[in-house]
Design a protein around this motif. Structure first.
Motif, PDB file in Angstrom:
ATOM      1  N   ASP A   1      -9.521 -53.782  -7.604  1.00  0.00           N
ATOM      2  CA  ASP A   1     -10.267 -53.261  -8.747  1.00  0.00           C
ATOM      3  C   ASP A   1     -11.724 -52.945  -8.410  1.00  0.00           C
ATOM      4  O   ASP A   1     -12.407 -52.281  -9.189  1.00  0.00           O
ATOM      5  CB  ASP A   1     -10.225 -54.265  -9.908  1.00  0.00           C
ATOM      6  N   SER A   2     -12.183 -53.435  -7.269  1.00  0.00           N
ATOM      7  CA  SER A   2     -13.567 -53.167  -6.855  1.00  0.00           C
ATOM      8  C   SER A   2     -13.685 -51.899  -6.032  1.00  0.00           C
ATOM      9  O   SER A   2     -14.796 -51.522  -5.628  1.00  0.00           O
ATOM     10  CB  SER A   2     -14.109 -54.358  -6.034  1.00  0.00           C
ATOM     11  N   LEU A   3     -12.560 -51.255  -5.752  1.00  0.00           N
ATOM     12  CA  LEU A   3     -12.555 -50.102  -4.856  1.00  0.00           C
ATOM     13  C   LEU A   3     -12.028 -48.852  -5.549  1.00  0.00           C
ATOM     14  O   LEU A   3     -11.102 -48.926  -6.358  1.00  0.00           O
ATOM     15  CB  LEU A   3     -11.693 -50.396  -3.620  1.00  0.00           C
ATOM     16  N   GLY A   4     -12.602 -47.705  -5.217  1.00  0.00           N
ATOM     17  CA  GLY A   4     -12.121 -46.425  -5.712  1.00  0.00           C
ATOM     18  C   GLY A   4     -11.838 -45.494  -4.542  1.00  0.00           C
ATOM     19  O   GLY A   4     -12.169 -45.794  -3.394  1.00  0.00           O
ATOM     20  N   LYS A   5     -11.237 -44.366  -4.824  1.00  0.00           N
ATOM     21  CA  LYS A   5     -10.897 -43.413  -3.762  1.00  0.00           C
ATOM     22  C   LYS A   5     -12.141 -42.838  -3.084  1.00  0.00           C
ATOM     23  O   LYS A   5     -12.165 -42.600  -1.884  1.00  0.00           O
ATOM     24  CB  LYS A   5     -10.044 -42.277  -4.326  1.00  0.00           C
ATOM     25  N   GLY A   6     -13.161 -42.564  -3.855  1.00  0.00           N
ATOM     26  CA  GLY A   6     -14.407 -42.106  -3.270  1.00  0.00           C
ATOM     27  C   GLY A   6     -14.526 -40.605  -3.129  1.00  0.00           C
ATOM     28  O   GLY A   6     -13.565 -39.844  -3.294  1.00  0.00           O
TER      29      GLY A   6
ATOM     30  N   ASP B   1     -20.420 -54.622  -6.018  1.00  0.00           N
ATOM     31  CA  ASP B   1     -20.543 -55.595  -4.945  1.00  0.00           C
ATOM     32  C   ASP B   1     -19.309 -56.498  -4.927  1.00  0.00           C
ATOM     33  O   ASP B   1     -18.800 -56.885  -5.984  1.00  0.00           O
ATOM     34  CB  ASP B   1     -21.766 -56.494  -5.166  1.00  0.00           C
ATOM     35  N   PHE B   2     -18.841 -56.828  -3.729  1.00  0.00           N
ATOM     36  CA  PHE B   2     -17.742 -57.792  -3.642  1.00  0.00           C
ATOM     37  C   PHE B   2     -17.780 -58.505  -2.295  1.00  0.00           C
ATOM     38  O   PHE B   2     -18.384 -58.033  -1.332  1.00  0.00           O
ATOM     39  CB  PHE B   2     -16.382 -57.127  -3.879  1.00  0.00           C
TER      40      PHE B   2
ATOM     41  N   ALA C   1     -22.101 -52.243  -3.510  1.00  0.00           N
ATOM     42  CA  ALA C   1     -21.529 -51.057  -4.154  1.00  0.00           C
ATOM     43  C   ALA C   1     -21.961 -49.798  -3.406  1.00  0.00           C
ATOM     44  O   ALA C   1     -23.087 -49.695  -2.921  1.00  0.00           O
ATOM     45  CB  ALA C   1     -21.992 -50.989  -5.611  1.00  0.00           C
ATOM     46  N   GLY C   2     -21.037 -48.851  -3.305  1.00  0.00           N
ATOM     47  CA  GLY C   2     -21.328 -47.594  -2.621  1.00  0.00           C
ATOM     48  C   GLY C   2     -20.917 -47.576  -1.165  1.00  0.00           C
ATOM     49  O   GLY C   2     -20.860 -46.503  -0.547  1.00  0.00           O
ATOM     50  N   THR C   3     -20.602 -48.749  -0.602  1.00  0.00           N
ATOM     51  CA  THR C   3     -20.185 -48.811   0.802  1.00  0.00           C
ATOM     52  C   THR C   3     -18.798 -48.183   0.972  1.00  0.00           C
ATOM     53  O   THR C   3     -17.902 -48.411   0.158  1.00  0.00           O
ATOM     54  CB  THR C   3     -20.143 -50.272   1.292  1.00  0.00           C
ATOM     55  N   VAL C   4     -18.636 -47.418   2.037  1.00  0.00           N
ATOM     56  CA  VAL C   4     -17.331 -46.829   2.345  1.00  0.00           C
ATOM     57  C   VAL C   4     -16.565 -47.767   3.268  1.00  0.00           C
ATOM     58  O   VAL C   4     -17.066 -48.173   4.317  1.00  0.00           O
ATOM     59  CB  VAL C   4     -17.487 -45.444   3.011  1.00  0.00           C
ATOM     60  N   LEU C   5     -15.347 -48.135   2.844  1.00  0.00           N
ATOM     61  CA  LEU C   5     -14.463 -48.951   3.677  1.00  0.00           C
ATOM     62  C   LEU C   5     -13.381 -48.050   4.262  1.00  0.00           C
ATOM     63  O   LEU C   5     -12.795 -47.230   3.544  1.00  0.00           O
ATOM     64  CB  LEU C   5     -13.802 -50.058   2.862  1.00  0.00           C
ATOM     65  N   ILE C   6     -13.127 -48.225   5.532  1.00  0.00           N
ATOM     66  CA  ILE C   6     -12.114 -47.431   6.220  1.00  0.00           C
ATOM     67  C   ILE C   6     -11.102 -48.380   6.859  1.00  0.00           C
ATOM     68  O   ILE C   6     -11.479 -49.282   7.609  1.00  0.00           O
ATOM     69  CB  ILE C   6     -12.745 -46.532   7.300  1.00  0.00           C
ATOM     70  N   VAL C   7      -9.843 -48.200   6.501  1.00  0.00           N
ATOM     71  CA  VAL C   7      -8.760 -48.942   7.154  1.00  0.00           C
ATOM     72  C   VAL C   7      -8.062 -47.943   8.077  1.00  0.00           C
ATOM     73  O   VAL C   7      -7.262 -47.120   7.621  1.00  0.00           O
ATOM     74  CB  VAL C   7      -7.765 -49.534   6.141  1.00  0.00           C
ATOM     75  N   PRO C   8      -8.386 -47.963   9.363  1.00  0.00           N
ATOM     76  CA  PRO C   8      -7.785 -47.006  10.303  1.00  0.00           C
ATOM     77  C   PRO C   8      -6.394 -47.476  10.701  1.00  0.00           C
ATOM     78  O   PRO C   8      -6.219 -48.191  11.688  1.00  0.00           O
ATOM     79  CB  PRO C   8      -8.762 -47.022  11.487  1.00  0.00           C
TER      80      PRO C   8
END
Length: 455
Positions: free
Chosen positions: A74-79, A341-342, A351-358
């Motif tokens: 719930d803390s993440l969006g597609k972006g 924030d999480f 908040a605003g940080t991009v997370l990448i799961v390669p």
């Protein structure tokens, strides 16, 4: 902003950054986004990288992936990156939407992917594979473009099962259109990285725009025809036409229905086709594995045609397809943007940080897989799978947004492999395997021709 967790261990708010040249990253992303991954993510559990002034978090540790994509979903969006790359074609469909809009759309189509519904669809999958096989047998031995053949076969299946027939949609034009749309996506990712205006031209933009217009107008004509002449078919089109938001009661507009049909046609048939393309190439380069697949198919069918009852029994064939998707995951990268924030492990992610799961790196990670570059279907025996962390292997994503069509795709792929390999073998032409290139999905870097050998 919180600075501590429940056990009073202080959270880290500064990150050990791996510097990345902005220019180097942009060039790599345009050519092949896989080349822009920090090399250390193939060995380390997570990597913090700073590019174009922004911090990105790369996750390869299954525990942290679970924490991010499941516990903190719930803390993440597609972006913005996903919206820029896929939004023009997929709008606000299931793959690109967020929040409540995503949730009610997913609920609306969930019935199409229940196990009992998929079992009903197996004969249709087999019939489509038989049409491909018969076409091959009529033409006899020779060279085929395996990419085109698998795209055609899986498109045939998705249209028959989800739309009750093609309604005049031209398969060849759809295949070309999807390729034209995906080809320049490296540019959209690169321009998004530096927050360039979306109107900036780039190579392939005109073709991509025309392709999207063609694809969406073709599907819109299907919707308009169904509205004019409604029926009681239990397919995806009718599910979308009758869907309503349980909270507001509103139904989908034609544009929103097209968004979701575009999602299932592009994501649904494209990824399965690519999984099959890579599987056939790997089998051609590993004759000992191919022999076991052929032996399993022959033992179960005893020479008679494949039936729906046979598909679940093809255990080794399924292992082969699973291993092919480990080596070449059709959807090689997941990106999310922190909406708030999480906590992630010992770090506070703002908040605003991009997370990448390669996913490609996770599937080739030195700490997760023994000899990760080796093609070994034995990794997917029931015993081996039980010993592995759930998020060490994730070709269909993870968490609430895991691909809704994953069971459909595997069932479809095993059926296609069985029907085709019962009568033919495919031999590699090039001595070296093609290079994987990411164009949203993971494609061979060139047309993959293979020699058809009758059994």
């Amino acid at each position: 902003m919180p600075t501590a967790i429940e056990n009073d261990t202080e959270l880290k708010t500064s990150f050990p950054l791996t510097p990345q040249s902005t220019l180097g990253a942009l060039v790599a992303i345009v050519r092949n986004p896989l080349d822009a991954l920090p090399p250390s993510i193939f060995k380390e559990p997570l990597v913090f990288s700073k590019t174009a002034g922004e911090v990105k978090v790369y996750l390869a540790d299954p525990v942290l992936i679970h924490e991010a994509l499941v516990k903190n979903a719930d803390s993440l969006g597609k972006g913005d990156q996903v919206r820029r790359a896929l939004g023009p074609a997929l709008g606000e469909g299931l793959l690109t939407a967020d929040g409540a809009h995503w949730k009610w759309q997913r609920q609306s189509v969930a019935g199409a992917f229940r196990h009992d519904k998929l079992v009903e669809l197996q004969p249709t999958m087999i019939e489509a594979a038989e049409r491909t096989r018969n076409r091959w047998l009529e033409n006899g031995q020779g060279t085929i473009d395996i990419g085109h053949e698998m795209m055609r076969t899986t498109f045939d299946i998705i249209v028959e099962t989800m739309m009750s027939g093609g309604h005049g949609i031209e398969v060849g034009k759809v295949e070309t259109g999807i390729s034209d749309f995906l080809r320049p996506t490296g540019w959209t990712f690169a321009l998004g990285l530096v927050h360039a205006p979306e109107w900036i031209p780039y190579p392939g933009r005109g073709k991509a725009k025309a392709a999207v217009a063609f694809l969406r107008s073709s599907l819109l004509s299907v919707i308009e025809a169904r509205r004019k002449s409604p029926d009681d078919r239990r397919d995806l089109v009718n599910m979308l036409l009758s869907a309503s938001d349980p909270e507001s009661g509103r139904t989908m507009t034609d544009a929103e229905i097209v968004d979701n049909l575009m999602t299932f046609i592009t994501a649904g048939h494209e990824t399965t086709a690519l999984g099959l393309i890579w599987t056939f190439d790997l089998l051609a380069r590993h004759p000992e594995v191919e022999s076991q697949v052929l032996a399993e198919i022959d033992a179960i069918t005893e020479g008679r045609p494949i039936t729906a009852v046979d598909v679940p029994k093809l255990v080794y064939t399924r292992q082969v397809f699973s291993e092919a998707m480990r080596v070449y995951p059709p959807a090689p990268i997941i990106t999310r943007t922190a909406l708030k924030d999480f906590q992630l492990g010992e770090y506070l992610i703002p908040a605003g940080t991009v997370l990448i799961v390669p996913i490609y790196a996770v599937h080739h990670h030195a700490s997760l897989w023994q000899d990760p570059e080796v093609f070994d279907p034995g990794r997917f025996s029931s015993e081996a799978a039980k010993a592995r962390h759930r998020y060490a292997y994730m070709p269909f994503g993870a968490g609430p947004r895991v691909c809704i069509g994953s069971a459909f795709a595997v069932m479809e792929a095993v059926a296609i492999l069985a029907v085709l390999l019962q009568k033919v073998r495919l031999a590699a032409i090039e001595p070296q395997p093609p290079k994987p290139v990411m164009k949203v999905t993971l494609r061979p870097n060139k047309t993959l021709g293979m020699n058809l050998v009758l059994r």
